[in-house]
Design an enzyme around this catalytic site. Structure first.
Site, PDB file in Angstrom:
ATOM      1  CB  SER A  24      -0.947  -0.065   1.201  1.00 23.37           C
ATOM      2  OG  SER A  24      -1.925   0.920   1.135  1.00 23.37           O
ATOM      3  CG  ASP A  28      -6.800  -3.609  -2.827  1.00 21.87           C
ATOM      4  OD1 ASP A  28      -7.364  -2.586  -2.389  1.00 21.87           O
ATOM      5  OD2 ASP A  28      -5.636  -3.933  -2.542  1.00 21.87           O
ATOM      6  CG  HIS A  44      -5.717  -2.470   0.864  1.00 19.23           C
ATOM      7  ND1 HIS A  44      -5.192  -2.115  -0.354  1.00 19.23           N
ATOM      8  CD2 HIS A  44      -5.060  -1.722   1.775  1.00 19.23           C
ATOM      9  CE1 HIS A  44      -4.271  -1.189  -0.189  1.00 19.23           C
ATOM     10  NE2 HIS A  44      -4.164  -0.932   1.096  1.00 19.23           N
TER      11      HIS A  44
END
Ligand SMILES: *[C@@H]1O[C@H](CO)[C@@H](O)[C@H](O)[C@H]1NC(C)=O
Ligand SMILES: *[C@@H]1O[C@H](CO)[C@@H](O)[C@H](O)[C@H]1NC(C)=O
Ligand SMILES: *[C@@H]1O[C@H](CO)[C@@H](O)[C@H](O)[C@H]1NC(C)=O
Length: 418
Positions: free
Chosen positions: A190, A360, A393
């Site tokens: 991320s 995601d 995620h």
């Protein structure tokens, strides 16, 4: 603006952003209500004595705590797991190659260590013969220190991910490189991928990096255009001046539960749907792990950093922090528009591994595809791209299947770059 008008919209911005940046399972929200942990649960492991003591030694691994000082004075905590339990050695001449694992926003290094030992990325890499290092960026619980400032001062929070690129990453790389004399494999998740891309594009660390694994890669956020992501970004920008009055963005500040209820009301969205809409539906989280996650995370970042991320959503491109007017940008950068990070300038021979999830909604598939497009001139045999259809995620850091689905592939990729 009257407080009664301003506060709810600020609240919504804060709450939405909190929601945006980490993944709660639907079940969690349903069973606990927002951020509460299940009532009557036994006390959870926390990192009170440090991450090594609480989360690595308990699994029977060696672990060292390190502090590094950035050029702008922040004291960052790192962990090193110098070897695994198996004695395996990756690479030639019996030298363990260092890997730096860099977490995303609103969490710290412990987020990699919440599952049983055989499912945690740092321990898996140590067992496969790597010298594993974990970063904790400024503002997170063990990196709230500075040579002259303290977190109660506004100046302590005067930074965005630009400073993670210019100061935090170089300090960590220099420390590892200084101790091992070796090039480093980088592994980001991320925001950890975003600062990696930005840094490598400026060629700052490319002499020290051996390869990079990017999980849930984030550089463009323009397709995070769920109603919610959009509202959050707009609110943040509209309220920038007001919320800069709260320099520390601390999601644990008690008010967050109320914020979330306020969003649900204001946006007219069922909270149940809200979470799946925002974070994506994680396929493979363990309920005990989520509980441990909630006992340890989220961590603070700076409000200025959240505004910078909101700008990234709005502007659909990767630029340094925008001070909000040409004059102020000229003062800081010598130009009216903040300088861009040019992803295509990442050296074409840098070995890269990408893994992204079909569900995601932060590293949205369309945004990742746009990102991959920036690598069209990259050496084709240095590009490794994995698509995991049912991952969202948080599956990339906590998924119970992540070892088989992602981490073993990461280890194999790193070993091929010896
Ligand atoms: C979930 O976590 C608990 C506690 O660490 C562990 O005992 C259990 O085996 C895990 N479940 C799975 C499916 O990995
Ligand atoms: C924050 O840093 C900028 C330079 O990057 C400086 O102009 C400004 O005065 C600083 N503000 C605070 C509150 O320290
Ligand atoms: C970005 O970098 C690439 C490769 O070095 C170059 O061809 C391109 O012109 C750069 N783009 C900008 C906007 O500077």
């Amino acid at each position: 603006m009257a407080g009664s008008v301003m506060v709810p919209s600020v609240s919504i911005g804060l709450a939405l952003s909190v929601l945006i940046f980490f993944a709660l399972s639907l079940k969690t929200l349903e069973a606990r209500g927002t951020f509460g942990r299940l009532a009557g649960q036994p006390p959870q492991r926390t990192a009170a004595g440090g991450i090594c003591a609480s989360s690595v030694h308990i699994f029977g691994y060696k672990c060292e705590e390190h502090d590094v000082v950035t050029q702008d004075g922040y004291i960052l905590n790192m962990q090193r797991i110098p070897e695994g339990r198996t004695g395996a050695v990756a690479g030639d001449w019996g030298k363990r190659q260092p890997v730096l694992i860099q977490h995303g926003i609103l969490v710290d290094g412990m987020s990699w260590l919440l599952n049983p030992a055989d499912q945690n990325l740092p321990l898996i890499l140590a067992d496969q013969g790597f010298d594993v290092w974990m970063g904790n960026t400024r503002g997170t619980r063990f990196s709230r220190r500075h040579k002259y400032l303290n977190p109660s001062q506004r100046a302590f929070w005067n930074w965005t991910w630009d400073e993670l690129v210019s100061y935090d990453l170089p300090a960590m790389f220099d420390h590892i490189h200084g101790l091992t004399g070796q090039k480093i494999h980088y592994l980001g998740h991320s925001l950890g991928t975003l600062i990696g891309f930005a840094s490598f594009s400026e060629k700052g660390l490319v002499d020290q990096v051996r390869s990079a694994g990017m999980l849930s890669p984030v550089a463009y956020l323009s397709h995070m255009t769920t109603v919610i992501g959009d509202i959050a970004a707009k609110t943040f920008l509209a309220e920038a001046t007001a919320i800069l009055g709260w320099p520390e963005f601390n999601p644990k500040s008690g008010l967050v539960g109320d914020f979330i209820k306020a969003i649900c009301l204001k946006a007219g969205i069922d909270c149940y749907d809200l979470v799946s809409v925002i974070t994506g539906k994680n396929c493979c989280l363990n309920a005990s792990t989520i509980d441990l996650f909630l006992a340890n995370e989220p961590q603070s970042t700076s409000t200025k950093n959240m505004i910078h991320l909101a700008q990234t959503v709005r502007d659909k491109e990767l630029r340094k922090y925008n001070y909000g007017s040409s004059d102020r940008n000229i003062k800081h950068y010598g130009q009216a528009i903040p300088p861009a990070y040019n992803i295509s300038a990442i050296p074409h021979e840098l070995p890269l591994f990408f893994s992204y999830g079909g569900l995601d909604s932060l590293a949205d598939v369309k945004d990742v595809e746009f990102l991959l497009d920036q690598f069209k001139y990259h050496d084709i045999d240095k590009m490794n791209v994995q698509f995991v259809k049912d991952y969202a995620h948080a599956d990339f850091i906590m998924g119970v299947t992540a070892k088989d689905v992602v981490y073993n592939q990461v280890a194999t990729f790193f070993k091929r770059q010896a």
